[in-house]
Design a protein around this motif. Structure first.
Motif, short mmCIF file in Angstrom:
data_model
loop_
_atom_site.label_atom_id
_atom_site.label_comp_id
_atom_site.label_asym_id
_atom_site.label_seq_id
_atom_site.Cartn_x
_atom_site.Cartn_y
_atom_site.Cartn_z
N LEU A 220 0.83 -1.21 0.00
CA LEU A 220 0.00 0.00 0.00
C LEU A 220 0.86 1.26 0.00
O LEU A 220 0.51 2.27 -0.59
CB LEU A 220 -0.94 0.01 1.21
N ALA A 221 2.01 1.14 0.69
CA ALA A 221 2.92 2.30 0.72
C ALA A 221 3.42 2.67 -0.67
O ALA A 221 3.75 3.81 -0.94
CB ALA A 221 4.09 2.00 1.65
N ILE A 222 3.49 1.71 -1.54
CA ILE A 222 3.86 1.96 -2.93
C ILE A 222 2.63 2.40 -3.72
O ILE A 222 2.66 3.35 -4.51
CB ILE A 222 4.46 0.69 -3.58
N ALA A 223 1.54 1.68 -3.51
CA ALA A 223 0.35 1.87 -4.34
C ALA A 223 -0.20 3.29 -4.25
O ALA A 223 -0.45 3.94 -5.27
CB ALA A 223 -0.72 0.87 -3.92
N ILE A 224 -0.40 3.76 -3.03
CA ILE A 224 -1.12 5.04 -2.86
C ILE A 224 -0.37 6.24 -3.45
O ILE A 224 -0.95 6.98 -4.24
CB ILE A 224 -1.52 5.23 -1.37
N PRO A 225 0.91 6.45 -3.12
CA PRO A 225 1.60 7.58 -3.76
C PRO A 225 1.64 7.48 -5.28
O PRO A 225 1.49 8.49 -5.97
CB PRO A 225 3.02 7.51 -3.18
N CYS A 226 1.84 6.24 -5.79
CA CYS A 226 1.90 6.07 -7.25
C CYS A 226 0.58 6.44 -7.90
O CYS A 226 0.55 7.11 -8.93
CB CYS A 226 2.26 4.63 -7.61
N LEU A 227 -0.51 6.02 -7.31
CA LEU A 227 -1.81 6.33 -7.89
C LEU A 227 -2.07 7.83 -7.88
O LEU A 227 -2.56 8.40 -8.85
CB LEU A 227 -2.92 5.59 -7.12
N ILE A 228 -1.72 8.47 -6.78
CA ILE A 228 -1.95 9.91 -6.69
C ILE A 228 -1.05 10.67 -7.68
O ILE A 228 -1.53 11.50 -8.47
CB ILE A 228 -1.69 10.40 -5.24
N ALA A 229 0.24 10.34 -7.65
CA ALA A 229 1.17 11.03 -8.55
C ALA A 229 0.79 10.81 -10.00
O ALA A 229 0.78 11.74 -10.81
CB ALA A 229 2.59 10.55 -8.29
N GLY A 230 0.49 9.59 -10.35
CA GLY A 230 0.12 9.26 -11.72
C GLY A 230 -1.09 10.04 -12.19
O GLY A 230 -1.15 10.53 -13.31
N THR A 231 -2.07 10.19 -11.30
CA THR A 231 -3.28 10.93 -11.67
C THR A 231 -2.99 12.41 -11.86
O THR A 231 -3.46 13.01 -12.82
CB THR A 231 -4.36 10.74 -10.57
N ILE A 232 -2.19 12.96 -10.97
CA ILE A 232 -1.85 14.38 -11.10
C ILE A 232 -1.12 14.63 -12.42
O ILE A 232 -1.43 15.56 -13.16
CB ILE A 232 -1.00 14.86 -9.90
N ILE A 233 -0.15 13.79 -12.72
CA ILE A 233 0.59 13.95 -13.97
C ILE A 233 -0.33 13.79 -15.17
O ILE A 233 -0.29 14.56 -16.12
CB ILE A 233 1.76 12.93 -14.06
N ALA A 234 -1.20 12.81 -15.13
CA ALA A 234 -2.12 12.58 -16.26
C ALA A 234 -3.03 13.78 -16.49
O ALA A 234 -3.37 14.11 -17.62
CB ALA A 234 -2.94 11.33 -16.00
N LEU A 235 -3.42 14.45 -15.40
CA LEU A 235 -4.33 15.59 -15.55
C LEU A 235 -3.62 16.84 -16.03
O LEU A 235 -4.21 17.67 -16.70
CB LEU A 235 -5.01 15.89 -14.20
N ARG A 236 -2.34 16.97 -15.68
CA ARG A 236 -1.68 18.23 -15.99
C ARG A 236 -0.78 18.17 -17.21
O ARG A 236 -0.65 19.15 -17.92
CB ARG A 236 -0.84 18.69 -14.79
N ARG A 237 -0.20 17.05 -17.46
CA ARG A 237 0.81 17.00 -18.51
C ARG A 237 0.18 17.02 -19.90
O ARG A 237 -0.84 16.40 -20.14
CB ARG A 237 1.61 15.71 -18.35
N THR A 238 0.83 17.78 -20.81
CA THR A 238 0.36 17.78 -22.19
C THR A 238 1.41 17.11 -23.07
O THR A 238 2.59 17.17 -22.76
CB THR A 238 0.13 19.21 -22.69
#
Lengths: 240, 135, 321
Positions: A220-238
Motif C-alpha cells: 500500500l505504501a507503494i500503491a497510494i503515492p503512485c496512484l496519486i502522482a500518476g493521476t496528477i501527472i495525467a491531468l496536468r501533462r500535455t
C-alpha cells in the motif's frame, strides 16, 4: 460524449483483454471440470488435485499480471500513438478523458480480479478439504480475509506503479513490466526485512513475523503515492 | 522607378489577366465573369484580393454588378479593356527597354529586337500568347 | 489586450514566451502576435523558429513560461474547453486514431463537440471523395489532410488554425487542400491562421503576414503594405564608389545588402525614394528598383537579421575565367 470515450478506451484495451481471457481459459476450465467431477477427493487423487491447483494458481497469477497491462495501456498507449494530441485538442476536459481511461482499466481488471478470487477461494476450499484428512498443516492461514488483503494490496501496487510509470513514459510495456516487477521486489524486500528484524522491533510495530500485515502495508505504501502522482501527472501533462 | 511585371501585386496581376481575357474576347459583353468564390478557390488567392481586382475593373467601366446575379462584362467593356491593356503594354515594353539600356544596347538595336519580336509572333496570324497566374 | 467580445483581433498574444529548460534558450521569445478578425494570417518562419510551439500554446496544449494569449477573447489556459469550441485546429500531421474508420472518427468528433453539422460534413466528405469506410491509418497524406480540415470545420468554428497543413503533400493534393481552405473563408467570415513554408501560397492567400525568427516576431504587416513597401535596389558601382559604399553610412531602412562584383544589391523597407537618393549620393550609377516576392523578402529579412544588418562584403571574382 463520455460513452464515446469509454467505447474508444475499450477498443484500446482489446489486445490485453484477449490475452487475459486466453490465459484464464485453460487452467480455469480444467480446474472447474475436475472440481465438478470429484466432490470428495480420495488419498490417491490428492496429488492430482494439488497439481491441478498449482496449475490454476499459476494461471490466475499470470492472468493477474494483465492488470498492470490494462493500466499501462490506459496510461501510455495514446501518448505513444500520438492520438493523445488529437484528443487534447478537443473541447473536452482532461478530467473526463483521464476518468474514462481509468474506469475502463478498472472494469477490465475486474475480470482477472474476480475470476482470480473465485479460483483462490475454491482452491482454499479444496485444500481445507484435503488437509482435514492429513496432519501436515495447511497451505493457507486460517484467516482468509488477511490473505485477500495482501492480494488486494499487491494488485493495487501493481496498478499504481503501472499508472505512474505510464504517465511518465510512452511505453505501456515498460509500465506493465514495472507494475509486475516492483510489487514482487517489494514483497521480497519485506520478507528479507522481516527475517532480519529483531523480535522487539516486530513487537513494537505491532505485526506478526509471519503474518500478512507487513506485506500489505508495504504494497500500500507503494500503491497510494503512485496512484496519486500518476493521476496528477495525467491531468496536468500535455503531449510534446 | 521601374518594376518587374511578374512581381506586381497579386490583385494587379488578376485584374490585368481578366482585362486581357476580355480584350481577347474570352468573355464577351453581356456575359458573366467567374464569381469571386470561383476565382479565389481556383487560384488559391484571398477573396479580398480578387474583390479588389474586380472593383478596379468595375471602376474602369469594364465590369458591372447586377444585383443578385453577379458581375458581367459591360457593353463597352471589350473596347475599354483594349485601351487599358495598351497601358499595361507600356510597362512591359518599358521593362524590355530597361534591359536593353542596362546592357548598353543602342536605340537601333532595341528597335530591331522589337521588330524581330513582332515578326516572329505575327507570321502565324492570330496566335496569341498569354502569361497567366498559375495556381 | 482587448477583452470585449467583438474585439478587433481574433487571436492575440502578449509577450508570449516559452522556455523548455529553465535556463535554456527561449523557443518563443516575447511574441506579440495579432490576427485581425476575419483575416487570413500567414505565419511564416524557418523550421524551428517557434511556429508550432506558438500554435500549441494558442490551443492550450502547451503552457507558456510567461506572457499570455487570447483566442476569440477567451484565455485558452484558463478556459481551454470554451476556447477550443470556437476553433478548428488542423495539426501538421493527422494524429487521430489510425484504427478507426472515417465514419467512426466523424462520429467521435461529433460527440466531442457541442455543435456539429453532420449534413455539411457529409457533403464535404463526398466532395473530397473520401470513403467513409476506409480506416484512417490507411488514408493517403493528401486525403488525411483534407479529412483533418473537414473535421476541423465540422463545428463551424469562427477561427481556423492550420499548422503547416500542406507540408509533404503532392502538388494536386496541396491545390485541393488550399481550395477547401479558401472555400471555407468565402462561405462565412472566418479568421484563418496558417503557418506554412509555401511562401508563394501565403503571398496569394494571406491578408496579414507574421514572420517569426528564433522565437521573435521580426515583422508583422499587411501583405499588400509589405510587398508594396519593400523593394530591392540594384546599383552598379565603379571601383571608386565601391570602396566608399563599403564604409559609408547605410540607408536607414536597410534590410539586407551585399556586393557582388560591381553590383550592390540592397533590400530596403519603407521610404524607398530616400534610400535611392542615399545610394545615388554614394556615387552609384544605373540604379534599378525592383518589386520583390514574399519569398525574396523572407530570405532577405532572415539573412539580414542573421548578419545584424551589416553588409556582407562578398567580392566575388568579376570574371570567372
Amino acid at each position: 460524449m463520455f460513452m464515446m470515450l469509454i467505447r474508444k478506451d475499450f477498443h484500446l484495451q482489446l489486445p490485453v483483454l484477449i490475452a487475459s481471457g486466453l490465459l484464464f481459459i485453460a487452467p480455469t476450465i480444467i480446474y472447474l471440470i475436475i472440481d465438478a467431477a470429484i466432490s470428495t477427493p480420495t488419498t490417491e487423487q490428492e496429488p492430482l488435485i494439488l497439481a491441478l491447483s498449482a496449475m490454476t494458481m499459476i494461471g490466475v497469477l499470470i492472468a493477474s499480471l494483465t492488470i498492470p497491462a490494462f493500466v499501462g495501456v490506459a496510461a501510455a498507449r495514446e501518448r505513444r500513438e500520438r492520438s493523445a494530441e488529437f484528443l487534447e485538442a478537443m473541447p473536452v476536459r482532461r478530467l473526463t478523458i483521464v476518468t474514462s481511461r481509468a474506469v475502463v482499466a478498472l472494469v477490465c481488471s475486474l475480470m482477472p480480479a474476480i475470476v482470480g478470487t473465485f479460483a483462490m477461494a475454491t482452491l482454499m476450499w479444496v485444500e481445507s478439504g484435503i488437509s482435514k484428512g492429513s496432519e501436515s498443516g495447511t497451505l493457507f492461514p486460517n484467516d482468509a480475509g488477511q490473505l485477500f488483503l495482501v492480494g488486494f494490496a499487491t494488485v493495487l501496487a501493481a496498478a499504481g506503479v503501472a499508472w505512474f510509470v505510464g504517465s511518465l513514459i510512452r511505453s505501456e510495456v515498460l509500465a506493465a513490466a514495472l507494475g509486475i516487477g516492483v510489487p514482487i521486489a517489494v514483497a521480497m524486500a519485506t520478507s528479507i526485512a522481516m527475517s532480519r528484524m529483531s523480535d522487539e522491533v516486530i513487537y513494537r510495530l505491532g505485526i506478526y513475523r509471519d503474518g500478512p500485515e507487513a506485506y500489505a502495508f508495504a504494497q500500500l505504501a507503494i500503491a497510494i503515492p503512485c496512484l496519486i502522482a500518476g493521476t496528477i501527472i495525467a491531468l496536468r501533462r500535455t503531449s510534446p | 522607378m521601374t518594376t518587374n511585371p511578374s512581381n506586381l501585386p497579386v490583385f494587379q496581376q488578376v485584374a490585368d489577366q481578366l482585362r486581357q481575357k476580355i480584350a481577347a474576347g474570352i468573355f464577351r459583353p453581356g456575359e458573366a465573369v467567374p464569381s469571386i468564390r470561383t476565382q479565389a478557390t481556383a487560384l488559391h488567392i484571398n477573396p479580398n484580393t480578387i474583390k479588389r481586382a474586380y472593383d478596379e475593373l468595375q471602376m474602369e467601366g469594364i465590369l458591372e454588378h447586377r444585383p443578385g446575379l453577379g458581375l458581367f462584362v459591360t457593353a463597352a467593356g471589350a473596347v475599354k479593356a483594349n485601351t487599358q491593356t495598351a497601358q499595361v503594354l507600356l510597362a512591359t515594353f518599358a521593362n524590355g527597354v530597361r534591359i536593353g539600356i542596362a546592357a548598353r544596347l543602342s536605340k537601333a538595336e532595341i528597335d530591331s529586337a522589337y521588330a524581330k519580336a513582332w515578326e516572329s509572333l505575327t507570321d502565324t496570324p492570330g496566335r496569341a500568347i498569354h502569361q497567366e497566374i498559375t495556381p | 489586450m482587448s477583452s470585449d467580445s467583438a474585439g478587433e483581433f481574433a487571436i492575440e498574444t502578449l509577450g508570449l514566451t516559452k522556455r523548455f529548460k529553465r535556463h535554456g534558450a527561449a523557443v518563443v521569445d516575447g511574441l506579440d502576435l495579432r490576427v485581425p478578425r476575419g483575416s487570413v494570417y500567414g505565419f511564416i518562419g524557418l523550421n524551428g523558429a517557434g511556429k508550432s510551439t506558438t500554435i500549441r500554446m494558442l490551443m492550450g496544449l502547451l503552457r507558456p513560461t510567461s506572457g499570455g494569449c487570447q483566442l476569440g477573447s477567451v484565455d485558452p489556459h484558463r478556459e481551454p474547453v470554451l476556447a477550443r469550441r470556437g476553433v478548428g485546429y488542423v495539426p501538421d500531421r493527422i494524429t487521430a486514431y489510425a484504427w478507426m474508420r472515417v465514419s467512426k472518427l466523424v462520429g467521435f468528433c461529433a460527440a466531442m463537440q457541442p455543435r456539429w453539422d453532420s449534413a455539411a460534413v457529409g457533403q464535404m466528405l463526398q466532395r473530397a471523395r473520401i470513403d467513409p469506410a476506409q480506416r484512417v491509418g490507411k488514408l493517403s497524406k493528401g486525403t488525411a489532410a483534407k479529412l483533418s480540415l473537414i473535421l476541423a470545420l465540422g463545428h463551424d468554428p469562427e477561427i481556423l488554425i492550420l499548422d503547416e497543413p500542406t507540408d509533404g503533400l503532392d502538388p494536386i493534393a496541396r491545390d485541393e487542400f488550399l481550395e477547401h481552405v479558401i472555400g471555407s473563408v468565402c462561405d462565412r467570415g472566418r479568421t484563418v491562421m496558417m503557418s506554412s513554408h509555401s511562401l508563394a501560397d501565403v503571398q496569394k492567400m494571406a491578408d496579414v503576414i507574421g514572420l517569426i525568427h528564433e522565437g521573435k516576431m521580426l515583422l508583422q504587416a499587411r501583405t499588400e503594405e509589405l510587398l508594396a513597401g519593400t523593394k530591392r535596389i540594384r546599383a552598379v558601382l565603379d571601383d571608386v564608389s565601391l570602396s566608399t559604399a563599403a564604409s559609408a553610412a547605410r540607408p536607414s531602412a536597410l534590410v539586407w545588402s551585399r556586393i557582388e562584383g560591381r553590383q550592390w544589391t540592397l533590400t530596403v523597407r519603407g521610404s524607398t525614394g530616400e534610400s535611392v537618393e542615399q545610394v545615388r549620393a554614394l556615387g552609384a550609377k544605373s540604379i534599378e528598383v525592383q518589386d520583390m516576392t514574399l519569398d525574396d523578402i523572407f530570405r532577405d529579412v532572415v539573412r539580414g537579421h542573421a548578419a545584424g544588418h551589416l553588409e556582407t562584403h562578398r567580392r566575388e571574382a568579376i570574371a570567372c575565367s
